[in-house]
Write an enzyme that holds these catalytic residues in place. Structure first.
Site, PDB file in Angstrom:
ATOM      1  N   ASP A  77       0.851  -1.186   0.000  1.00 19.39           N
ATOM      2  CA  ASP A  77       0.000   0.000   0.000  1.00 19.39           C
ATOM      3  C   ASP A  77       0.892   1.243   0.000  1.00 19.39           C
ATOM      4  OD1 ASP A  77      -2.482   1.518   0.476  1.00 19.39           O
ATOM      5  OD2 ASP A  77      -1.637   1.836   2.474  1.00 19.39           O
ATOM      6  N   ARG A  78       0.336   2.369  -0.375  1.00 17.38           N
ATOM      7  CA  ARG A  78       1.114   3.619  -0.430  1.00 17.38           C
ATOM      8  C   ARG A  78       0.990   4.435   0.855  1.00 17.38           C
ATOM      9  NH1 ARG A  78      -0.115   9.233  -2.009  1.00 17.38           N
ATOM     10  NH2 ARG A  78       1.694  10.197  -2.994  1.00 17.38           N
ATOM     11  N   ASP A  79      -0.145   5.094   1.026  1.00 15.90           N
ATOM     12  CA  ASP A  79      -0.335   6.075   2.095  1.00 15.90           C
ATOM     13  C   ASP A  79      -0.339   5.411   3.468  1.00 15.90           C
ATOM     14  OD1 ASP A  79      -0.742   8.330   0.296  1.00 15.90           O
ATOM     15  OD2 ASP A  79      -2.614   7.335  -0.223  1.00 15.90           O
TER      16      ASP A  79
ATOM     17  N   THR B 206      -2.983   0.605  -4.459  1.00 15.72           N
ATOM     18  CA  THR B 206      -3.461   1.753  -3.697  1.00 15.72           C
ATOM     19  C   THR B 206      -4.792   2.293  -4.198  1.00 15.72           C
ATOM     20  OG1 THR B 206      -2.815   3.976  -2.926  1.00 15.72           O
ATOM     21  CG2 THR B 206      -2.040   3.328  -5.109  1.00 15.72           C
ATOM     22  N   ASN B 207      -5.639   2.660  -3.260  1.00 18.66           N
ATOM     23  CA  ASN B 207      -6.867   3.399  -3.574  1.00 18.66           C
ATOM     24  C   ASN B 207      -6.502   4.875  -3.639  1.00 18.66           C
ATOM     25  OD1 ASN B 207      -8.412   1.069  -3.334  1.00 18.66           O
ATOM     26  ND2 ASN B 207      -9.072   1.508  -1.246  1.00 18.66           N
TER      27      ASN B 207
ATOM     28  N   HIS C  57     -11.183   5.336  -8.445  1.00 23.40           N
ATOM     29  CA  HIS C  57     -12.619   5.539  -8.229  1.00 23.40           C
ATOM     30  C   HIS C  57     -12.948   5.984  -6.812  1.00 23.40           C
ATOM     31  CE1 HIS C  57     -12.183   2.295 -11.328  1.00 23.40           C
ATOM     32  NE2 HIS C  57     -12.806   3.250 -12.005  1.00 23.40           N
TER      33      HIS C  57
ATOM     34  N   CYS D  14     -16.976  -0.093  -7.891  1.00 26.82           N
ATOM     35  CA  CYS D  14     -16.051  -0.803  -8.779  1.00 26.82           C
ATOM     36  C   CYS D  14     -15.520  -2.055  -8.083  1.00 26.82           C
ATOM     37  CB  CYS D  14     -14.894   0.117  -9.176  1.00 26.82           C
ATOM     38  SG  CYS D  14     -13.834   0.559  -7.783  1.00 26.82           S
TER      39      CYS D  14
ATOM     40  N   ASP E   2      -1.427  -0.725   5.927  1.00 24.32           N
ATOM     41  CA  ASP E   2      -1.707  -0.178   7.250  1.00 24.32           C
ATOM     42  C   ASP E   2      -3.183  -0.170   7.623  1.00 24.32           C
ATOM     43  OD1 ASP E   2      -2.168   1.897   5.316  1.00 24.32           O
ATOM     44  OD2 ASP E   2      -2.097   3.384   6.924  1.00 24.32           O
TER      45      ASP E   2
END
Length: 177
Positions: free
Chosen positions: A9-11, A50-51, A82, A88, A117
């Site tokens: 994941d990113r953030d 990532t979202n 999205h 989605c 996270d």
């Protein structure tokens, strides 16, 4: 164990604070580049997953994110642009991005690890495809385990790590078994 790929994941996992930060302003944690390099040295594919619903609001472009992830050395990036309300199949906790990565890169999802996270998104998406799950305590990690644990109560992480570096070291130990 033969781990073919690690989804990250990113953030809140590789940097930032768990909230949206535009790629031009995003800061990695001090250990993130080294952690990613350790996986690459073992020939483990690394994919960001990532979202980023702010793309749908016009606050950033998907190209901004692809460029960021390419510079960081990810093998590929799977980004849901999205809104959570769009319905989605790619917005975590839905497993669409993982399934797309599996098809595109011929990866057996049961031989992958997801490091993130947020229990209610990252861990649930990983669980849906049989991937190993590592929750990091950076970003939203602590609150995922405490006040938001009810949202993913039926799913347990395989490992809880202080940060991405500890998570990667755990993944590498699994490879030795």
């Amino acid at each position: 164990m033969n781990i073919e790929a690690v989804f990250i994941d990113r953030d809140g996992t590789i940097g930032g604070n768990g909230h949206f930060v535009h790629p031009k302003d995003f800061s990695l944690y001090p250990f993130s580049k080294e952690a990613l390099q350790l996986l690459k040295e073992k020939n483990i594919k690394i994919f960001v997953c990532t979202n980023q619903h702010r793309i749908s609001r016009g606050e950033a472009s998907i190209h901004d994110f692809y460029e960021e992830f390419q510079l960081l050395g990810f093998d590929d990036a799977f980004i849901c642009p999205h809104s959570p309300d769009d319905g989605c199949t790619c917005h975590k906790p839905e497993p669409g991005m993982l399934l797309e990565a599996s098809r595109k890169h011929n990866v057996d999802l049961e031989k992958t690890v997801f490091i993130g996270d947020v229990g209610a998104t990252d861990m649930l998406a990983a669980h849906a495809v049989g991937a190993m799950k590592v929750l990091v305590l950076t970003g939203w990690g602590h609150s995922s385990l405490q006040e938001y644990r009810d949202k993913w109560a039926d799913t347990n992480p395989d490992f809880i790590a202080e940060d991405l570096m500890e998570a990667v070291r755990w993944v590498l130990r699994q490879c030795e078994q």
